[in-house]
Design a protein around this motif. Structure first.
Motif, mmCIF file in Angstrom:
data_model
loop_
_atom_site.group_PDB
_atom_site.id
_atom_site.type_symbol
_atom_site.label_atom_id
_atom_site.label_comp_id
_atom_site.label_asym_id
_atom_site.label_seq_id
_atom_site.Cartn_x
_atom_site.Cartn_y
_atom_site.Cartn_z
ATOM 1 N N LYS A 1 -70.490 16.091 -39.748
ATOM 2 C CA LYS A 1 -69.903 17.420 -39.931
ATOM 3 C C LYS A 1 -68.782 17.419 -40.955
ATOM 4 O O LYS A 1 -68.621 18.375 -41.724
ATOM 5 C CB LYS A 1 -69.375 17.949 -38.588
ATOM 6 C CG LYS A 1 -68.272 17.116 -37.962
ATOM 7 C CD LYS A 1 -67.805 17.732 -36.646
ATOM 8 C CE LYS A 1 -66.712 16.898 -35.999
ATOM 9 N NZ LYS A 1 -67.243 15.700 -35.348
ATOM 10 N N ASN A 2 -67.999 16.340 -40.978
ATOM 11 C CA ASN A 2 -66.901 16.244 -41.933
ATOM 12 C C ASN A 2 -67.400 15.933 -43.334
ATOM 13 O O ASN A 2 -66.892 16.470 -44.331
ATOM 14 C CB ASN A 2 -65.914 15.181 -41.459
ATOM 15 C CG ASN A 2 -65.214 15.585 -40.173
ATOM 16 O OD1 ASN A 2 -64.568 16.624 -40.112
ATOM 17 N ND2 ASN A 2 -65.346 14.770 -39.139
ATOM 18 N N HIS A 3 -68.413 15.074 -43.434
ATOM 19 C CA HIS A 3 -68.993 14.771 -44.741
ATOM 20 C C HIS A 3 -69.625 16.017 -45.364
ATOM 21 O O HIS A 3 -69.537 16.238 -46.588
ATOM 22 C CB HIS A 3 -70.049 13.669 -44.605
ATOM 23 C CG HIS A 3 -69.478 12.354 -44.183
ATOM 24 N ND1 HIS A 3 -70.207 11.416 -43.481
ATOM 25 C CD2 HIS A 3 -68.243 11.811 -44.356
ATOM 26 C CE1 HIS A 3 -69.453 10.352 -43.257
ATOM 27 N NE2 HIS A 3 -68.258 10.568 -43.779
ATOM 28 N N LEU A 4 -70.249 16.844 -44.534
ATOM 29 C CA LEU A 4 -70.875 18.058 -45.050
ATOM 30 C C LEU A 4 -69.841 19.038 -45.596
ATOM 31 O O LEU A 4 -70.058 19.680 -46.628
ATOM 32 C CB LEU A 4 -71.709 18.722 -43.960
ATOM 33 C CG LEU A 4 -73.025 18.020 -43.599
ATOM 34 C CD1 LEU A 4 -73.649 18.656 -42.363
ATOM 35 C CD2 LEU A 4 -74.006 18.066 -44.781
ATOM 36 N N MET A 5 -68.697 19.156 -44.930
ATOM 37 C CA MET A 5 -67.660 20.048 -45.443
ATOM 38 C C MET A 5 -67.188 19.569 -46.810
ATOM 39 O O MET A 5 -66.970 20.376 -47.728
ATOM 40 C CB MET A 5 -66.477 20.145 -44.472
ATOM 41 C CG MET A 5 -65.309 20.950 -45.032
ATOM 42 S SD MET A 5 -64.010 21.356 -43.832
ATOM 43 C CE MET A 5 -64.612 22.945 -43.248
ATOM 44 N N ALA A 6 -67.033 18.266 -46.976
ATOM 45 C CA ALA A 6 -66.638 17.723 -48.274
ATOM 46 C C ALA A 6 -67.676 18.062 -49.338
ATOM 47 O O ALA A 6 -67.332 18.427 -50.473
ATOM 48 C CB ALA A 6 -66.446 16.214 -48.166
ATOM 49 N N ARG A 7 -68.950 17.961 -48.971
ATOM 50 C CA ARG A 7 -70.018 18.289 -49.922
ATOM 51 C C ARG A 7 -69.932 19.749 -50.347
ATOM 52 O O ARG A 7 -70.042 20.069 -51.546
ATOM 53 C CB ARG A 7 -71.384 18.016 -49.284
ATOM 54 C CG ARG A 7 -72.559 18.299 -50.231
ATOM 55 C CD ARG A 7 -73.869 18.468 -49.461
ATOM 56 N NE ARG A 7 -74.262 17.263 -48.736
ATOM 57 C CZ ARG A 7 -75.338 17.192 -47.947
ATOM 58 N NH1 ARG A 7 -76.101 18.273 -47.763
ATOM 59 N NH2 ARG A 7 -75.637 16.067 -47.323
ATOM 60 N N GLY A 8 -69.736 20.642 -49.403
ATOM 61 C CA GLY A 8 -69.646 22.069 -49.735
ATOM 62 C C GLY A 8 -68.452 22.387 -50.612
ATOM 63 O O GLY A 8 -68.553 23.162 -51.567
#
Length: 490
Positions: free
Chosen positions: A144-151
């Motif tokens: 979930k945290n990695h995805l926020m960074a991607r966005g």
């Protein structure tokens, strides 16, 4: 404590959270006889519950059902344990932003010395070293945290791993229930433990009901233990560190109503958006809150990845009957991210029926920030590769698959704050520090303007909210309160 007790101390500290623990440490280090009184009980990591409902019953005030009173009753959470809310928060650690500090000094130059930038920076350095505050380790961040960074990368927004007070975090995703591994460096495991080693005495399960005072001078405190026994503590100095809700209520219960006590309540209301991904996210795993987007902080918006247990996530999913059942089966693919807004709305804390009540309502300006923040969360999800998002806003409950609809929402979405599902975090301002007694409850030396020997050290003394998580700032200012008392003792 099952029978009446009469104790004595040089200083009584009411509250064992970040503020109370910091003050107690400074006093105990200097050899000042200090008693810390906490309404809650000790948290044992071995008893950390898996489900949030049980955790709220054991470690939260009002079993987690506290809410503001106003046009839009809004829930807020406060820990009730030895260590205060630090036991059950997300461990997010921010230094006081320079623009906030400078704004406070500009509005009240009498605060320049207590808010000296170099002094605060030295305290922040010490706090971060003692509490192990570092950016979230990529190895425990979780999807979930990695995805926020991607966005955020895709949108060109400034972002970073959240700095947290943890050591050897295992990414269990249970910060809000209390860390089962003892990895969170909450006050019971750090500053309060340090204070105890230097001689501070800690009374748990004792609720202080009144500050005793006579002829303009404090005399001690009176309360009740969890077993119903009367507890009296005589002391020439009392420090209130019970939170921006409980501290003003205690002042009012003690007949200390001078100044704007209970007024100027400010907070950070927040809203969240859910996104569905093709790949599993399992948002209940990994660091509870491990990434943040800070590129719009100047607008009063801060975005964070969220982590809940299964029951909380399920309760936030829209739909009914078979539609809800389908989403429940796909829950591992859903992430929930939140936005906290720097609200300009003010409320007040009052005593009603013998309890502290917060009277506060979000404003139309807050609704504009909600709308902007929710729209940006939608864009972050889509930029991160989400198949669709749920905004969780009245009238906009359909699955959204494209940014065009997000743009339309930002233009046409509700201007009524009641359309947004929100919760309040971080509360401030109800016993403001100010040089002028007409504008504040305590002065720049932390002393009550009208009762000698009485001090306030928690976020109720903040002139405004901060727009960021305040725990580290609370500790830094509370250390200053402890230093001020030690100097006077000498």
């Amino acid at each position: 404590m099952r029978r009446a007790e009469r104790l004595t101390a040089d200083v009584v500290v009411v509250g064992s959270g970040p503020a109370g623990s910091a003050v107690a440490l400074r006093l105990a280090e200097a050899g000042v006889r200090t008693i810390v009184v906490e309404e809650g009980h000790w948290f044992d990591p071995a008893r950390a519950p898996l489900d949030h409902a049980r955790a709220t019953r054991e470690w939260y005030r009002d079993h987690g059902f506290s809410a503001t009173i106003g046009r839009l009753p809004t829930p807020f959470l406060q820990g009730r344990a030895v260590g205060g809310t630090s036991v059950v928060n997300g461990a997010i650690s921010w230094r006081l932003p320079e623009d906030v500090r400078a704004g406070w000094v500009a509005a009240d130059p009498a605060l320049a010395e207590v808010l000296d930038r170099e002094v605060l920076e030295r305290r922040f350095d010490w706090i971060e070293a003692r509490l192990g505050i570092v950016p979230t380790d990529d190895a425990v961040a979780g999807v979930k945290n990695h995805l926020m960074a991607r966005g955020a990368d895709a949108l060109g927004l400034e972002h970073r791993p959240i700095r947290r007070n943890v050591r050897a975090c295992q990414g269990s995703g249970r910060c809000m229930q209390g860390c089962p591994n003892g990895a969170k460096q909450s006050m019971d495991r750090t500053l309060l433990a340090d204070a105890e080693q230097h001689g501070a005495q800690i009374l748990s399960g004792v609720r202080i009901e009144r500050v005793r005072h006579r002829r303009g001078r404090v005399a001690g405190v009176t309360g009740r233990s969890a077993a119903g026994a009367r507890i009296d503590i005589e002391a020439p100095r009392v420090v209130l560190a019970a939170s921006a809700v409980q501290t003003p209520a205690l002042l009012m219960a003690s007949g200390l109503r001078e100044g704007p006590v209970g007024r100027h309540f400010m907070c950070h209301p927040g809203a969240s958006v859910a996104g569905r991904f093709a790949e599993p996210v399992r948002m209940w795993e990994g660091a509870t809150q491990g990434h943040e987007v800070i590129g719009l902080r100047h607008e009063g918006l801060k975005f964070e990845a969220l982590g809940f247990d299964l029951s909380i996530l399920a309760s936030r999913m829209p739909g009914g009957a078979s539609d809800w059942q389908r989403r429940f089966a796909e829950m591992a693919h859903v992430a929930d991210w939140g936005v906290a807004i720097r609200s300009r709305s003010e409320g007040r804390v009052r005593r009603m029926g013998g309890k502290a009540r917060v009277v506060w309502s979000p404003s139309a300006a807050d609704a504009v920030l909600f709308r902007r923040g929710v729209a940006m969360l939608g864009r972050l999800f889509l930029a991160a590769g989400a198949e669709h998002v749920h905004l969780g806003v009245a009238g906009w409950n359909e699955e959204i698959h494209d940014e065009t609809t997000i743009d339309r929402f930002e233009q046409e979405g509700p201007r009524d704050p009641r359309a947004y599902t929100s919760a309040v975090t971080h509360m401030f301002g109800t016993a403001r520090m100010a040089g002028d007694p007409r504008r504040g409850v305590v002065g720049p030396d932390y002393r009550h303007h009208h009762c000698d020997g009485l001090y306030v050290a928690d976020s109720s003394i903040f002139p405004t909210n901060t727009g960021v998580n305040p725990q580290t700032s609370i500790i830094a200012l509370a250390l200053g309160c402890g230093d001020a008392i030690v100097q006077q003792e000498r």
